[in-house]
Design a protein around this motif. Structure first.
Motif, PDB file in Angstrom:
ATOM      1  N   SER A 258      -1.608   5.729   2.109  1.00  0.00           N
ATOM      2  CA  SER A 258      -2.485   5.236   1.056  1.00  0.00           C
ATOM      3  C   SER A 258      -2.266   3.746   0.811  1.00  0.00           C
ATOM      4  O   SER A 258      -3.214   3.002   0.559  1.00  0.00           O
ATOM      5  CB  SER A 258      -2.266   6.024  -0.242  1.00  0.00           C
ATOM      6  N   THR A 259      -1.005   3.299   0.903  1.00  0.00           N
ATOM      7  CA  THR A 259      -0.708   1.875   0.733  1.00  0.00           C
ATOM      8  C   THR A 259      -1.376   1.044   1.823  1.00  0.00           C
ATOM      9  O   THR A 259      -1.944  -0.019   1.569  1.00  0.00           O
ATOM     10  CB  THR A 259       0.812   1.629   0.766  1.00  0.00           C
ATOM     11  N   GLY A 260      -1.336   1.549   3.041  1.00  0.00           N
ATOM     12  CA  GLY A 260      -1.983   0.858   4.158  1.00  0.00           C
ATOM     13  C   GLY A 260      -3.487   0.797   3.994  1.00  0.00           C
ATOM     14  O   GLY A 260      -4.114  -0.228   4.297  1.00  0.00           O
ATOM     15  N   LEU A 261      -4.070   1.869   3.479  1.00  0.00           N
ATOM     16  CA  LEU A 261      -5.519   1.898   3.262  1.00  0.00           C
ATOM     17  C   LEU A 261      -5.935   0.876   2.204  1.00  0.00           C
ATOM     18  O   LEU A 261      -6.973   0.217   2.336  1.00  0.00           O
ATOM     19  CB  LEU A 261      -5.956   3.302   2.840  1.00  0.00           C
ATOM     20  N   VAL A 262      -5.124   0.761   1.142  1.00  0.00           N
ATOM     21  CA  VAL A 262      -5.412  -0.221   0.092  1.00  0.00           C
ATOM     22  C   VAL A 262      -5.416  -1.636   0.670  1.00  0.00           C
ATOM     23  O   VAL A 262      -6.328  -2.436   0.401  1.00  0.00           O
ATOM     24  CB  VAL A 262      -4.380  -0.111  -1.053  1.00  0.00           C
ATOM     25  N   PHE A 263      -4.403  -1.956   1.461  1.00  0.00           N
ATOM     26  CA  PHE A 263      -4.307  -3.289   2.060  1.00  0.00           C
ATOM     27  C   PHE A 263      -5.501  -3.572   2.968  1.00  0.00           C
ATOM     28  O   PHE A 263      -6.103  -4.659   2.911  1.00  0.00           O
ATOM     29  CB  PHE A 263      -3.004  -3.411   2.859  1.00  0.00           C
ATOM     30  N   GLN A 264      -5.872  -2.608   3.797  1.00  0.00           N
ATOM     31  CA  GLN A 264      -7.008  -2.797   4.705  1.00  0.00           C
ATOM     32  C   GLN A 264      -8.316  -2.967   3.939  1.00  0.00           C
ATOM     33  O   GLN A 264      -9.164  -3.775   4.325  1.00  0.00           O
ATOM     34  CB  GLN A 264      -7.118  -1.596   5.650  1.00  0.00           C
ATOM     35  N   ALA A 265      -8.456  -2.215   2.844  1.00  0.00           N
ATOM     36  CA  ALA A 265      -9.692  -2.294   2.065  1.00  0.00           C
ATOM     37  C   ALA A 265      -9.876  -3.672   1.444  1.00  0.00           C
ATOM     38  O   ALA A 265     -10.965  -4.259   1.502  1.00  0.00           O
ATOM     39  CB  ALA A 265      -9.693  -1.220   0.978  1.00  0.00           C
TER      40      ALA A 265
END
Length: 362
Positions: A258-265
């Motif tokens: 989820s942390t990675g998804l936030v950064f990519q978004a």
């Protein structure tokens, strides 16, 4: 002399009535504008969730993400990105108006804490349910979420013993009938796969926003509405990012994911352009709603804002379907009829429609 004084008084009264009428009509226009902006917020949000890295996540291979992540984690993330952008716009506006210091001071006050509570209800829960519903069923869920005034009226009666008369009950029946009409489209061939579940999730958004309306009504009675909106949007964005999405990540099996998804978004430029637009439209919608309410009355303002049950599907159809040529955003005829019926039901809940004509007579 007395005749001249009487003439002047009559002229002054007539001028005052004219100004009051113009002020009232302007308030109605602003409140309706808030509904239109809410429609564009929905359209730009949905568009942003098709661009950049979002296109990969929702693409043919789903970027290797599970069905749970695609449906729920990304829905929460879309809500978080939008509310964060909206909070930035709100704080910029507060700074321009010289109210940023007031915003910081009001956070730790009773009305500020009430607004935080309202935001926790309407942000992580309702906003996420709204985005998930949009992704699963399309713009047909927007009129469903417009049930929130009806739900708010019922909750107000239960929680605060507020009036719930026969007229308001009639309006609630009209809204429920409209929602059943919309729900019927999910069993036709024109509805996207998963539409019924999307509509059910949209009811969660309506329930949360109805409860938020009851709570926020208390907070905004003691605080500047512009500051209240800033607190609301900032709380919603932050709570989505640091509370809901990590919890969703845990349920998906990895907080790191989820942390990675936030950064990519947040680093997907082509998508963030549209999220910044959706955040701006959401902020302007709330601002216009509060301003319209102060000019034409909360009841009529709520009804005018409730026209987003029509403007939402319309704006999504124009932006996504017509301009960008994306499929799945057309609305069946029964959906349009139900959206208009929902607007009528909201109007009946909020006020006696005959009062509009009585004002003209006065």
């Amino acid at each position: 002399m007395s005749e001249m004084t009487g003439a002047v008084s009559a002229s002054a009264i007539a001028a005052k009535k004219k100004l009051s009428s113009q002020f009232f009509k302007k308030g109605i226009s602003i409140a309706i504008f808030s509904g239109i902006m809410y429609g564009f917020y929905s359209a730009f949000l949905s568009l942003g969730m098709t661009k950049g890295v979002w296109g990969d996540w929702y693409g043919a291979n789903k970027a290797g993400l599970s069905a749970f992540v695609i449906t729920y984690v990304l829905g929460a993330l879309g809500s978080a990105v939008n509310d964060s952008c909206s909070a930035i716009w709100a704080m910029l506006y507060a700074g321009i108006k010289g109210k940023f210091g007031d915003f910081l001071r009001c956070i730790n006050t009773t009305p500020g804490r009430v607004m935080i509570l309202a935001a926790l209800i309407g942000g992580p829960i309702s906003s996420t349910a709204y985005v998930i519903g949009l992704q699963m069923a399309g713009s047909i869920v927007i009129p469903i979420t417009a049930l929130c005034p009806a739900i708010g009226a019922i909750l107000g009666r239960i929680l605060f013993k507020q009036e719930l008369n026969k007229r308001m009950m009639l309006g609630i029946v009209i809204c429920v009938a409209a929602s059943f009409m919309i729900g019927s489209t999910s069993i036709t061939g024109s509805a996207p796969k998963g539409a019924l579940l999307g509509i059910a999730i949209a009811f969660i958004a309506a329930l949360g926003w109805g409860f938020e309306g009851c709570v926020a009504g208390f907070g905004t009675s003691m605080i500047d509405s512009e500051i209240g909106i800033t607190i609301r949007q900032a709380t919603s964005g932050i709570s989505n990012l640091i509370i809901l999405i990590p919890i969703m990540g845990m349920l998906a099996g990895s907080v790191k994911l989820s942390t990675g998804l936030v950064f990519q978004a947040f680093t997907s430029g082509s998508a963030m352009i549209w999220f910044s637009m959706s955040g701006l439209c959401a902020f302007v919608s709330y601002m216009s709603w509060y301003k319209g309410n102060s000019m034409c009355g909360a009841a009529l303002g709520m009804a005018c804002n409730g026209t987003y049950s029509f403007w939402g599907p319309f704006c999504c159809w124009i932006v996504l379907g017509v301009i960008f040529g994306k499929s799945g955003w057309s609305i069946p005829a029964i959906g349009w009829i139900a959206a208009v019926l929902m607007v009528l039901g909201i109007l009946v809940i909020s006020m006696n429609p005959l009062d509009l004509f009585r004002k003209k007579e006065d």
